[in-house]
Design a protein around this motif. Structure first.
Motif, PDB file in Angstrom:
ATOM      1  N   GLU A 142      -9.851 -17.645  25.176  1.00 25.14           N
ATOM      2  CA  GLU A 142     -10.978 -18.383  25.305  1.00 25.14           C
ATOM      3  C   GLU A 142     -12.066 -17.388  26.137  1.00 25.14           C
ATOM      4  O   GLU A 142     -12.985 -17.610  25.860  1.00 25.14           O
ATOM      5  CB  GLU A 142     -10.859 -19.665  26.219  1.00 25.14           C
ATOM      6  CG  GLU A 142      -9.983 -20.565  25.345  1.00 25.14           C
ATOM      7  CD  GLU A 142     -10.620 -20.971  23.968  1.00 25.14           C
ATOM      8  OE1 GLU A 142     -11.840 -21.250  23.934  1.00 25.14           O
ATOM      9  OE2 GLU A 142      -9.982 -21.087  22.894  1.00 25.14           O
ATOM     10  N   GLU A 143     -11.524 -16.966  27.339  1.00 32.74           N
ATOM     11  CA  GLU A 143     -12.274 -16.206  28.209  1.00 32.74           C
ATOM     12  C   GLU A 143     -13.081 -14.797  27.498  1.00 32.74           C
ATOM     13  O   GLU A 143     -14.200 -14.613  27.660  1.00 32.74           O
ATOM     14  CB  GLU A 143     -11.669 -15.796  29.263  1.00 32.74           C
ATOM     15  CG  GLU A 143     -11.751 -16.798  30.540  1.00 32.74           C
ATOM     16  CD  GLU A 143     -10.773 -16.515  31.779  1.00 32.74           C
ATOM     17  OE1 GLU A 143     -10.170 -15.324  31.789  1.00 32.74           O
ATOM     18  OE2 GLU A 143     -10.325 -17.390  32.076  1.00 32.74           O
ATOM     19  N   ARG A 144     -12.162 -14.445  26.726  1.00 34.76           N
ATOM     20  CA  ARG A 144     -12.545 -13.171  25.934  1.00 34.76           C
ATOM     21  C   ARG A 144     -13.846 -13.494  24.892  1.00 34.76           C
ATOM     22  O   ARG A 144     -14.698 -12.730  24.737  1.00 34.76           O
ATOM     23  CB  ARG A 144     -11.552 -12.524  25.087  1.00 34.76           C
ATOM     24  CG  ARG A 144     -11.360 -11.285  25.315  1.00 34.76           C
ATOM     25  CD  ARG A 144     -10.153 -10.393  24.794  1.00 34.76           C
ATOM     26  NE  ARG A 144      -9.935 -10.745  23.450  1.00 34.76           N
ATOM     27  CZ  ARG A 144      -8.790 -11.177  23.136  1.00 34.76           C
ATOM     28  NH1 ARG A 144      -7.655 -11.240  23.811  1.00 34.76           N
ATOM     29  NH2 ARG A 144      -8.459 -11.643  21.813  1.00 34.76           N
ATOM     30  N   LYS A 145     -13.449 -14.705  24.246  1.00 38.02           N
ATOM     31  CA  LYS A 145     -14.469 -15.148  23.345  1.00 38.02           C
ATOM     32  C   LYS A 145     -15.875 -15.453  23.920  1.00 38.02           C
ATOM     33  O   LYS A 145     -16.947 -15.283  23.291  1.00 38.02           O
ATOM     34  CB  LYS A 145     -14.076 -16.347  22.661  1.00 38.02           C
ATOM     35  CG  LYS A 145     -13.039 -16.052  21.494  1.00 38.02           C
ATOM     36  CD  LYS A 145     -12.722 -17.131  20.366  1.00 38.02           C
ATOM     37  CE  LYS A 145     -11.969 -18.106  20.887  1.00 38.02           C
ATOM     38  NZ  LYS A 145     -11.435 -19.256  20.001  1.00 38.02           N
ATOM     39  N   LYS A 146     -15.920 -15.735  25.241  1.00 34.68           N
ATOM     40  CA  LYS A 146     -17.084 -16.074  25.737  1.00 34.68           C
ATOM     41  C   LYS A 146     -18.064 -14.891  25.940  1.00 34.68           C
ATOM     42  O   LYS A 146     -17.719 -13.599  26.290  1.00 34.68           O
ATOM     43  CB  LYS A 146     -16.977 -16.722  26.992  1.00 34.68           C
ATOM     44  CG  LYS A 146     -16.957 -18.245  27.198  1.00 34.68           C
ATOM     45  CD  LYS A 146     -16.706 -18.806  28.377  1.00 34.68           C
ATOM     46  CE  LYS A 146     -15.378 -19.870  28.312  1.00 34.68           C
ATOM     47  NZ  LYS A 146     -14.971 -20.108  29.803  1.00 34.68           N
TER      48      LYS A 146
END
Ligand code: SF4
Ligand code: SF4
Lengths: 146, 331
Positions: A142-146
């Protein structure tokens, strides 16, 4: 006597040759990278901790078959999934990696026939806390997608 | 210039300031130079080109506590770093930078400088002895045997130059060489000796300066790989800082002496822009060579070091002394 002077002469010459080499090096450009300000791109086969691979919609590609969990020799991986109502495929709900035990052997990546996990290029992992190395890969995705 | 108390105080203060600034910025130059030779950038974060690094390092050192190891000889332990710095400062007072820029010119200037230079090894001996640490002890034993050995060829070459100039007065030695580049003692084709062996004397003198200042490749006294940090293992804070400054001040003095004795002091090579800058230029070129040598050659062994001195430098310098004496008689 001749040997004495030849030794002095060759010794002296070798000193000048050495100094010539460092003199040339002095004017060459630097080859190091000032780490926090600049970083190198990691090589293609660099092995960081594993990470989940996403499909086009941004969801994890994982089908929750559990093969990676079984393949891991150090029991680092624990995962869970559930079938949503009306859905056909299982959806990943939990993917935990205990990086304190991982030996980066790659068995998990090899065992996955869906290409759903991969080695990341993340190496900035220093911490004084052991708990920081129990990774929640879903959260990291999720964090990477941000 | 009349030698009043005020003059002496001003001269000493200036000498201390010159030594301190040089020490600080030679460390910077050394680190940058080493980095360039090893193809890395070196200190470049604090200030432009890392120029603020030396004052910051100084502040850091001053903020630290000076610890004295248990069982050490307290008085000797504290005296040693001061003794490392003191002779260097005193030597600056007699060094002529130009015709007029000299605090106290003496007609035995050469002797005076060498007398103070030999006190340097005394401070290493005291530091190693009083630290009560076996590594420091070993280091001072080495430092003293090295100093004793290398002072001989150094003095012999210095005497050769004094013989050529016919004076032990540093200003007079420079005046003798000031006519043209061919009067310089490094290659005196004109002048009164015509000695073609002088370039070797220059090399011998330069090597001895390296050894006397305990610089690589002759830094056996502080061989990190064997002796932790040698004589200053137990020193922290400004105690260490003084040893460090002393080392760089000694480098400056060694280079000053080489410039005066062999490179014509403030004399300009082709009569161009005479002035003190020629002295400064030669001085810093020599210092750059010091740094260059340090980052080129690995450390020698203690046997290699003493062999070089007793088997090569002393016989050659003695031979050149006799040769020069003969030439002076002939011409
Ligand atoms: S790389 Fe090896 S040790 Fe690490 S999680 Fe995968 S299988 Fe387990
Ligand atoms: S092997 Fe691949 S698809 Fe199966 S659970 Fe592991 S990551 Fe998911």
């Amino acid at each position: 006597m001749v040997a004495y002077f030849t030794e002095i002469f060759t010794g002296l010459m070798s000193l000048f040759i050495g100094m010539g080499i460092t003199f040339k090096e002095f004017f060459k450009p630097t080859v190091t990278v000032s780490y926090p300000y600049e970083t190198l791109t990691m090589s293609a086969r660099y092995r960081g901790h594993i990470e989940l691979v996403e499909d086009e919609e941004g969801n994890p590609q994982c089908v929750v078959c559990g093969l990676c969990e079984k393949a891991c020799p150090s029991d680092c991986i624990s995962l869970a999934g559930e079938k949503p109502e009306g859905g056909k495929k299982k959806v990943l709900t939990k993917y935990k990696l205990d990086f304190t035990k991982c030996s980066l052997c790659g068995s998990c990546v090899e065992s996955c026939s869906f290409g759903a996990i991969n080695f990341s290029k993340d190496y900035n992992l220093a911490s004084t806390n052991k708990e920081d190395f129990y990774f929640d890969l879903l959260k990291r995705l999720e964090e990477r997608k941000k | 210039m009349r030698l009043t108390l005020l003059n002496v105080i001003i001269a000493v203060v200036l000498a201390i300031a010159f030594a301190a600034v040089n020490a600080a910025y030679l460390v910077w130059a050394e680190r940058r130079g080493a980095a360039r030779i090893q193809r890395r950038p070196g200190p470049n974060i604090n200030g432009p080109f890392g120029l603020l690094q030396p004052p910051l390092d100084g502040i850091k050192l001053m903020a630290k506590q000076l610890t004295i190891p248990g069982g050490a000889d307290r008085i000797m332990f504290i005296i040693a770093p001061v003794l490392a710095m003191f002779p260097a400062i005193m030597s600056f007072v007699t060094i002529p930078f130009s015709d007029s820029i000299v605090a106290k010119n003496m007609n035995v200037g050469v002797l005076m400088i060498f007398a103070f230079a030999s006190m340097g090894s005394m401070s290493l001996l005291i530091a190693g002895w009083s630290s009560r640490n076996k590594y420091s002890m070993m280091s001072s034993v080495r430092a003293v045997s090295q100093a004793v050995a290398y002072e001989i060829p150094m003095l012999i070459t210095a005497i050769t130059v004094v013989m050529i100039a016919g004076s032990a007065d540093l200003t007079e030695i420079v005046h003798q060489q000031s006519k043209s580049i061919l009067h310089w003692n490094i290659f005196p084709l004109l002048g009164n000796s015509h000695n073609i062996l002088m370039p070797f004397s220059f090399l011998i003198f330069f090597m001895c300066t390296l050894a006397e200042t305990n610089r690589a490749p002759f830094d056996l006294g502080e061989a990190e790989s064997e002796l932790v940090a040698g004589f200053h293992t137990e020193y922290g804070s400004m105690g260490f800082g003084l040893f460090f400054m002393g080392e760089y001040a000694n480098i400056v003095i060694g280079s000053c002496m080489t410039t005066i004795l062999f490179l014509g002091g403030w004399g300009c090579p082709f009569g161009l822009f005479p002035g003190v800058w020629w002295f400064i230029l030669k001085l810093y070129l020599l210092i750059a060579t010091f740094i260059w040598i340090r980052w080129t050659f690995p450390r020698t062994t203690i046997y290699g070091l003493l062999n070089l001195c007793w088997k090569i430098l002393i016989p050659l310098s003695l031979f050149n002394l006799l040769f020069t004496a003969g030439l002076l008689k002939v011409f």
